[in-house]
Design a protein around this motif. Structure first.
Motif, mmCIF file in Angstrom:
data_model
loop_
_atom_site.group_PDB
_atom_site.id
_atom_site.type_symbol
_atom_site.label_atom_id
_atom_site.label_comp_id
_atom_site.label_asym_id
_atom_site.label_seq_id
_atom_site.Cartn_x
_atom_site.Cartn_y
_atom_site.Cartn_z
ATOM 1 N N PHE B 333 0.901 -1.101 0.073
ATOM 2 C CA PHE B 333 -0.021 -0.057 0.005
ATOM 3 C C PHE B 333 0.835 1.327 -0.098
ATOM 4 O O PHE B 333 0.799 2.232 -0.760
ATOM 5 C CB PHE B 333 -0.957 -0.042 1.174
ATOM 6 N N ILE B 334 1.832 1.224 1.074
ATOM 7 C CA ILE B 334 2.722 2.648 1.203
ATOM 8 C C ILE B 334 3.395 2.863 -0.113
ATOM 9 O O ILE B 334 3.700 3.923 -0.575
ATOM 10 C CB ILE B 334 3.524 2.300 2.241
ATOM 11 N N TYR B 337 0.977 3.920 -3.190
ATOM 12 C CA TYR B 337 0.573 5.393 -3.071
ATOM 13 C C TYR B 337 1.562 6.282 -3.115
ATOM 14 O O TYR B 337 1.406 7.364 -3.365
ATOM 15 C CB TYR B 337 -0.400 5.144 -1.926
ATOM 16 N N ALA B 338 2.688 6.036 -2.632
ATOM 17 C CA ALA B 338 3.781 6.817 -2.407
ATOM 18 C C ALA B 338 4.404 7.256 -3.620
ATOM 19 O O ALA B 338 4.822 8.318 -4.072
ATOM 20 C CB ALA B 338 5.095 6.382 -1.501
ATOM 21 N N ARG B 339 4.467 6.103 -4.623
ATOM 22 C CA ARG B 339 5.046 6.344 -5.865
ATOM 23 C C ARG B 339 3.894 6.829 -6.932
ATOM 24 O O ARG B 339 4.035 7.030 -8.104
ATOM 25 C CB ARG B 339 5.442 4.997 -6.430
ATOM 26 N N GLY B 340 2.549 7.068 -6.477
ATOM 27 C CA GLY B 340 1.338 7.550 -7.198
ATOM 28 C C GLY B 340 0.755 6.229 -8.213
ATOM 29 O O GLY B 340 -0.108 6.849 -8.940
ATOM 30 N N SER B 342 -1.342 3.209 -9.335
ATOM 31 C CA SER B 342 -2.705 2.913 -8.985
ATOM 32 C C SER B 342 -2.930 1.478 -9.084
ATOM 33 O O SER B 342 -3.812 0.786 -8.465
ATOM 34 C CB SER B 342 -3.774 3.587 -9.947
#
Ligand SMILES: [K+]
Ligand SMILES: [K+]
Lengths: 454, 454
Positions: B333-334, B337-340, B342
């Protein structure tokens, strides 16, 4: 073509994050150079270079953690230089916050942003410059009033008017910018029974920590004609951040009281207890000034303050941490998914799921940063984990409270704290943009398969 | 209609979570009553009631935290009773895990589950009974072999065969069920130089902690004809949980070594260092047995072990914590979302977003439970936060390691630990179902508005 124009054009070619980094490093070098000037110090004082850098970064990131005692080290000129760096840091931070809000958050429907961006038909860069001017104006106005009030009031404490107004000046800058440095040698402990001074300081700290968008919206509301006020619509952002800010202060005060009522607060009157609890609760938002020596608190309360500092201030403010909005969204996320609901509502508005995911990502990343820092620092320092956790969350939240170990840390630990101040200051979201992939990775999809979490 | 049939029908009317709670409380009362029997104790020993309850809950949740020294307190009969409770706990836990896997996870596409549910055309309740029988059979087979090997090997240590086989018996049960109780009086420290004993124990602990679905899939793979093996498809769950399990053991061993190489492991040979690091890393998955006194480790390492214990074992195993899969999904998850990005892929499969959100919710809730417990317990106990955090994560991960303060805790703290063992054991996901709304709240929507996190 003039130099300044071609410089501006070069700036515009940088990605937003690189621009922030560029400004931050220029400012850091500039601040360090300023504090290298010999006349900044009292006669006979020798400060190691790492502590000069640390003080510069601490002032620039308006954290206020200090490896030196300002009152015993800096000359009056040095105090003015330090105040200047704090001011630069606060304006820069607010500007950067607003900048991100303008450039990166194009989908964010703030009325104010739209006004600037659309109605006045300006480019985003010019809009930013105009906004920064507005920030500086509001900041200076508040600072001027606070300086006059505090300086004049301090005549009561100091025989020399110049000394009183110096304290008024530095105290104002330190509180409004949320830097939290002091020139008393013991923070606000000399004013522990002076509720007027504390009240002014609390107002100034809140002003610096509540977030620039909130200030703008409130200003617009106050300067509106009376008959138009009824139709004023505060943004969801302002409502959520202010509400969270208030709740954190109230709960912070209450738990602070409960955890120390039989210890530090034992035998104190109700108003002493109230002011000690309230001031220390507010200061964890990012202020960093304190009316007592926090190392006298119970270990439970130190853990509690670490938690509050980890949350920090509101976005686009002079404060750091994961931010009040992030904390609020994480709470909303947990409540929503724990109850199995899918639609998330606050203040009669639906929250976008992406924002929740962003908030959760920020929080988890921050937890990893804090945990890794604590784990690493404990291996090289002789201090207890509570002390180190306190120092780490204080740096990350750019609060500046300390259990008194900052000056005794090794250089490696100081560098880690400087890094945390930087991350806490620019915000993890901005920090993440540095590593963000710009290209989408592939458009094909693998078959989905679910995983049980149990 | 017979009593047992109407009882089964009544059970079927209960919601799954109520059924689990019902079984857990019946088992808790039953276990406490067993340990109230006078002949369970050595002559002249008096154990306070709270410690009897604590031992019963600790054994039933196969945690192994203990406020009493088993070797000095229980008689041989008492040792057998304790082994029985641990066995009951492990089977119950695996059964509950499988039960949740069957009943609640209807959308989870496990091949094995589908085989049981569809192909054999059974009701879910009958399928569950059949699965539990399978669990018990596998468990008993492994236990029988381990008992014979360990018991016979222990003849080397004990003059009396009965004593050797008693130690072999209790050790086997304690390791396989991941309970971690010991009758040596000092865990596995007597075998700190016996790598064969440690090796067997490590295998048994892993067997109990790796998760029942993994065991079933591996068993099916091993019992397949050779020519069919090539086409065998391990589920994403098995791959992810086994991979995470392995990574945690390897990283756990490595960091353990690094954090104590100049302290506890200083002057030790490479194989001593390896076995100390490896065994303690594996035991934090949920085993709880140890080959050394963990209070001799550096505070950093104790913090590191707390982190590992917080993660705990795999789902549907004899272990607790947030679970290995949850941890893996949070990391995914981290990173995502940290790398944008999807689309989330592991092992050429796309992970369902709902699973990620569930994992994050579980982790955040667990962090809140742990933080709140530590904060509360520090207010009533004189011990350091590290010691209390260690105890709390040990209870939540149902690991049972301790820095030696369990016996000195007040009753309130013991009750909190019992609660954490319960939550850690049944899992936060199950725990959450107790408070889950069954009805969806309204189908109307408020207008969406985004919030900046920064
Ligand atoms: K500060
Ligand atoms: K255990």
């Amino acid at each position: 073509m003039s130099f300044s124009k071609s410089f501006l054009q070069w700036l515009n070619t940088l990605s937003p994050v690189r621009m922030i980094l560029f400004f931050y490093f220029i400012a850091a070098i500039f601040s360090t150079l300023l504090l290298c000037l010999p006349f900044a110090y009292q006669g006979g004082v020798e400060v190691p270079f790492i502590d000069i850098v640390f003080t510069a970064i601490s002032a620039l990131s308006v954290t206020g953690l200090s490896t030196i005692t300002i009152a015993d080290t800096l000359s009056t000129s040095g105090i003015f230089l330090l105040a200047f760096i704090m001011q630069l840091g606060a304006v820069g931070v607010m500007a950067i916050g607003t900048f991100i809000w303008l450039i990166l958050g194009k989908k964010i429907g703030f009325k104010e942003r739209q006004l600037i961006m659309t109605d006045q038909n300006q480019t985003s860069f010019e809009g930013m410059v105009r906004l920064i001017k507005q920030i500086v104006l509001v900041l200076f106005t508040v600072e001027l009033f606070a300086f006059l009030i505090l300086g004049t009031y301090f005549l009561k404490y100091f025989s020399q008017p110049s000394e009183a107004y110096l304290h008024g000046f530095f105290g104002t800058i330190s509180a409004v910018t949320n830097a939290g440095f002091d020139i008393t040698g013991s923070s606000l402990i000399p004013y522990k029974d002076d509720y007027f001074v504390q009240f002014i300081y609390m107002l100034l700290i809140i002003f610096g920590a509540i977030g620039f968008p909130v200030l703008i919206e409130v200003k617009n509301y106050l300067f509106k004609r009376n008959d138009k006020r009824a139709t004023t619509h505060f943004s969801l952002f302002t409502k959520l951040t202010s509400f969270t800010f208030l709740v954190l202060i109230v709960v912070g005060t209450l738990v602070f009281y409960l955890l120390d009522m039989n210890h530090f607060l034992a035998g104190k009157t109700w108003h002493e207890s109230l002011f000690y609890s309230l001031f220390q609760s507010i200061t964890t938002r990012s202020g960093g000034l304190s009316t007592m020596d926090v190392s006298q608190l119970t270990e439970s309360n130190q853990l509690w303050l670490s938690f509050l500092m980890f949350i920090g201030a509101s976005p686009s403010s002079a404060g750091g941490g994961i931010r009040t909005t992030t904390f609020a969204l994480v709470v909303i996320f947990i409540v929503t998914y724990a109850r199995g609901g899918s639609s998330i509502r606050i203040f009669r508005r639906e929250v976008h799921e992406d924002d929740l995911l962003k908030a959760v990502t920020v929080t988890l990343m921050a937890l990893i940063f804090v945990f890794a820092s604590v784990l690493f620092i404990t291996t090289i320092e002789p201090f207890s984990i509570t002390k180190i956790l306190f120092e780490v969350t204080s740096a990350f939240g750019t609060v500046g409270l300390s259990l008194g170990i900052t000056g005794d840390l090794t250089t490696v630990s100081k560098v880690i704290l400087m890094f945390l101040m930087f991350v806490g200051r620019v915000g993890i979201i901005t920090f993440l943009f540095m590593f963000k992939k710009t290209k989408k990775t592939g458009s094909y999809h693998y078959p989905k398969e679910r995983i049980s979490i149990g």
